[in-house]
Design a protein around this motif. Structure first.
Motif, PDB file in Angstrom:
ATOM      1  N   LYS A  88       0.795  -1.230   0.000  1.00 36.58           N
ATOM      2  CA  LYS A  88       0.000   0.000   0.000  1.00 36.58           C
ATOM      3  C   LYS A  88       0.827   1.279   0.000  1.00 36.58           C
ATOM      4  O   LYS A  88       0.323   2.349  -0.332  1.00 36.58           O
ATOM      5  CB  LYS A  88      -0.940   0.008   1.203  1.00 36.58           C
ATOM      6  N   ILE A  89       2.088   1.191   0.401  1.00 32.79           N
ATOM      7  CA  ILE A  89       2.919   2.403   0.497  1.00 32.79           C
ATOM      8  C   ILE A  89       4.075   2.297  -0.485  1.00 32.79           C
ATOM      9  O   ILE A  89       4.834   1.313  -0.465  1.00 32.79           O
ATOM     10  CB  ILE A  89       3.447   2.586   1.933  1.00 32.79           C
ATOM     11  N   SER A  90       4.209   3.285  -1.323  1.00 34.80           N
ATOM     12  CA  SER A  90       5.291   3.294  -2.310  1.00 34.80           C
ATOM     13  C   SER A  90       6.567   3.875  -1.696  1.00 34.80           C
ATOM     14  O   SER A  90       6.527   4.558  -0.681  1.00 34.80           O
ATOM     15  CB  SER A  90       4.873   4.129  -3.526  1.00 34.80           C
ATOM     16  N   GLY A  91       7.669   3.609  -2.362  1.00 38.54           N
ATOM     17  CA  GLY A  91       8.944   4.152  -1.909  1.00 38.54           C
ATOM     18  C   GLY A  91       9.665   3.290  -0.890  1.00 38.54           C
ATOM     19  O   GLY A  91      10.678   3.704  -0.330  1.00 38.54           O
ATOM     20  N   ILE A  92       9.155   2.064  -0.641  1.00 39.51           N
ATOM     21  CA  ILE A  92       9.779   1.169   0.332  1.00 39.51           C
ATOM     22  C   ILE A  92      10.648   0.143  -0.386  1.00 39.51           C
ATOM     23  O   ILE A  92      10.194  -0.545  -1.310  1.00 39.51           O
ATOM     24  CB  ILE A  92       8.716   0.448   1.186  1.00 39.51           C
ATOM     25  N   GLU A  93      11.893   0.056   0.031  1.00 37.88           N
ATOM     26  CA  GLU A  93      12.813  -0.924  -0.533  1.00 37.88           C
ATOM     27  C   GLU A  93      12.642  -2.285   0.136  1.00 37.88           C
ATOM     28  O   GLU A  93      12.527  -3.312  -0.527  1.00 37.88           O
ATOM     29  CB  GLU A  93      14.255  -0.435  -0.348  1.00 37.88           C
ATOM     30  N   LYS A  94      12.623  -2.272   1.466  1.00 37.83           N
ATOM     31  CA  LYS A  94      12.475  -3.536   2.206  1.00 37.83           C
ATOM     32  C   LYS A  94      12.010  -3.228   3.623  1.00 37.83           C
ATOM     33  O   LYS A  94      12.238  -2.122   4.133  1.00 37.83           O
ATOM     34  CB  LYS A  94      13.795  -4.308   2.242  1.00 37.83           C
ATOM     35  N   ILE A  95      11.337  -4.194   4.233  1.00 36.32           N
ATOM     36  CA  ILE A  95      10.847  -4.037   5.600  1.00 36.32           C
ATOM     37  C   ILE A  95      11.490  -5.118   6.469  1.00 36.32           C
ATOM     38  O   ILE A  95      11.407  -6.313   6.156  1.00 36.32           O
ATOM     39  CB  ILE A  95       9.311  -4.152   5.670  1.00 36.32           C
ATOM     40  N   TRP A  96      12.125  -4.705   7.560  1.00 38.58           N
ATOM     41  CA  TRP A  96      12.814  -5.613   8.457  1.00 38.58           C
ATOM     42  C   TRP A  96      12.080  -5.668   9.794  1.00 38.58           C
ATOM     43  O   TRP A  96      11.656  -4.648  10.325  1.00 38.58           O
ATOM     44  CB  TRP A  96      14.251  -5.147   8.707  1.00 38.58           C
ATOM     45  N   TYR A  97      11.973  -6.865  10.335  1.00 38.63           N
ATOM     46  CA  TYR A  97      11.377  -7.045  11.661  1.00 38.63           C
ATOM     47  C   TYR A  97      12.480  -7.344  12.667  1.00 38.63           C
ATOM     48  O   TYR A  97      13.426  -8.072  12.379  1.00 38.63           O
ATOM     49  CB  TYR A  97      10.367  -8.198  11.649  1.00 38.63           C
ATOM     50  N   LYS A  98      12.311  -6.768  13.852  1.00 37.67           N
ATOM     51  CA  LYS A  98      13.313  -6.975  14.907  1.00 37.67           C
ATOM     52  C   LYS A  98      12.611  -7.104  16.247  1.00 37.67           C
ATOM     53  O   LYS A  98      11.593  -6.455  16.491  1.00 37.67           O
ATOM     54  CB  LYS A  98      14.298  -5.802  14.943  1.00 37.67           C
ATOM     55  N   ASN A  99      13.143  -7.966  17.103  1.00 38.80           N
ATOM     56  CA  ASN A  99      12.670  -8.088  18.484  1.00 38.80           C
ATOM     57  C   ASN A  99      13.831  -7.840  19.428  1.00 38.80           C
ATOM     58  O   ASN A  99      14.949  -8.286  19.181  1.00 38.80           O
ATOM     59  CB  ASN A  99      12.079  -9.477  18.747  1.00 38.80           C
TER      60      ASN A  99
END
Length: 395
Positions: A88-99
């Protein structure tokens, strides 16, 4: 006009004390502007070097202050949330999850309470982290949940002063449960950036052995560019608030936007302080006008002789305007030299990078000359209007 300039220089030589006092206000004003803008630029550069260039394209999302309210609708940072955000959102290269989890690290008789980050494959490389020894996690380490750990430079040094941490087995205690890990890497000493964890384990291990199917505590969104990261801060916050139906559902931060805000604050302060410093130029201009009025009075006979020999009012006006402008021109040059010298000394003492705002140098110099012309206009006009008969009579 050049002859008028040479004549002005000779006039200055005849009245050294008066000339010095006239120059003083201009020199101080110009030097102050240069020192202030130089220190502002150096401070901005130092902040930028502290943060570094790595991670400027990253936006961090974590639970906001509204999550503490019982009636607040909270977001679930699961895989479907990641997928929806990416679509849904443009301009994102990658999304990382962290705990991030509180834990205790033990080796032999040495133990330490630390903050451990469970990260995905490529996370440390994305942040520009470098290794002192060993290697980063592989894709297989993350997917299979390997019991491998990477330590920060300081933590590895406290446990292994000899620098032989890689390959050693170490115990990580989480919620009173002990897990054995192999140290596969030690990070180089990081002096920049916002990522400063103590130890890192594969998120695959965290989701398999510590908390099955965990929700991420922090989302790191990598933008396609540094500029886009600044834009994404507001976009992501609005998106998350809409998804939760609650304002303040998340905290969204970007290192690039923080740098932009700091630079804006520093620039604003520099402009304000420079404006205050420029007041001394105006004060100096008033002093020049007073002195030029006295000079005109003292040189009435000279003005009368020049007019008697055929000099026009325009010639007389030009002579005194050139003299007034020459004072501020010389004062501006001396002020620039003094400002650079003081800036160099201050930044050397503070161990800052030496930066001179040449735009400020040019502006302050031009402004000082303008001050000389503006405040010299009234005395020059008085001289031009003098009646030669009255001037020669000395009255």
């Amino acid at each position: 006009m050049f002859e008028d300039f040479l004549y002005a220089i000779n006039s200055f030589k005849r009245s050294k004390t008066r000339t010095f006092l006239s120059l003083l206000g201009i020199i101080i004003g110009v030097a102050s502007v240069i020192v202030i803008t130089s220190m502002g630029a150096s401070s901005t550069k130092k902040v930028e070097s502290t943060f570094g260039t790595a991670g400027l394209d990253v936006v961090s999302i974590s639970s906001g202050f509204m999550r503490r309210r019982r009636d607040a609708v909270t977001l679930s940072f699961d895989e479907s949330f990641r997928q929806n955000m990416f679509e849904k959102i443009s301009g994102i290269e990658k999304i990382w999850y962290k705990n991030t989890l509180s834990s205790t690290l033990t080796y032999g008789d040495t133990s330490s309470s630390i903050s451990t980050s469970a990260i995905e494959y490529g996370y440390l490389e994305m942040y520009g982290m470098e290794l002192e020894s060993g290697s980063f996690f592989t894709y297989t380490d993350d997917k299979e949940g390997s019991q491998k750990i990477i330590l920060s430079h300081d933590l590895a040094e406290s446990f292994f002063p000899a620098g032989d941490a890689v390959g050693k087995k170490i115990i990580l205690v989480v919620s009173k449960v002990s897990f054995g890990f192999e140290i596969v890497g030690v990070l180089a000493d990081q002096t920049t950036g916002m990522e400063n964890g103590s130890a890192y384990i594969p998120r695959g291990f965290y989701s398999k052995k510590i908390e099955p199917n965990p929700l991420a505590s922090t989302i790191m969104v990598q933008a396609i560019s540094n500029q886009k990261a600044t834009e994404l801060v507001d976009i992501l916050e609005e998106y998350c608030n809409e998804e939760s139906g609650t304002e303040g559902s998340v905290d969204v931060t970007s290192m690039q936007s923080m740098l932009d805000q700091m630079s804006e604050i520093t620039n604003t302060m520099s402009i304000m302080l420079s404006a205050i410093a420029a007041i001394s130029l105006l004060v100096g201009g008033i002093g020049i006008m007073n002195i030029m009025i006295v000079t005109v009075t003292e040189r009435k006979s000279e003005i009368g002789i020049r007019k008697a020999l055929g000099a026009s009012p325009a010639d007389i006006r030009q002579q005194f305007l050139v003299e007034s402008a020459s004072i501020t021109l010389i004062g501006g040059l001396l002020g620039i030299f003094l400002g650079i010298l003081i800036s160099l000394a201050v930044e050397y003492v503070q161990s800052n990078e030496f930066i001179i705002n040449w735009g400020a140098c040019l502006f302050s110099f031009v402004f000082s000359v303008f001050v000389g012309i503006f405040f010299g206009l009234n005395p020059a006009s008085r001289a031009a209007k003098l009646d030669p008969v009255i001037a020669l009579s000395g009255e």
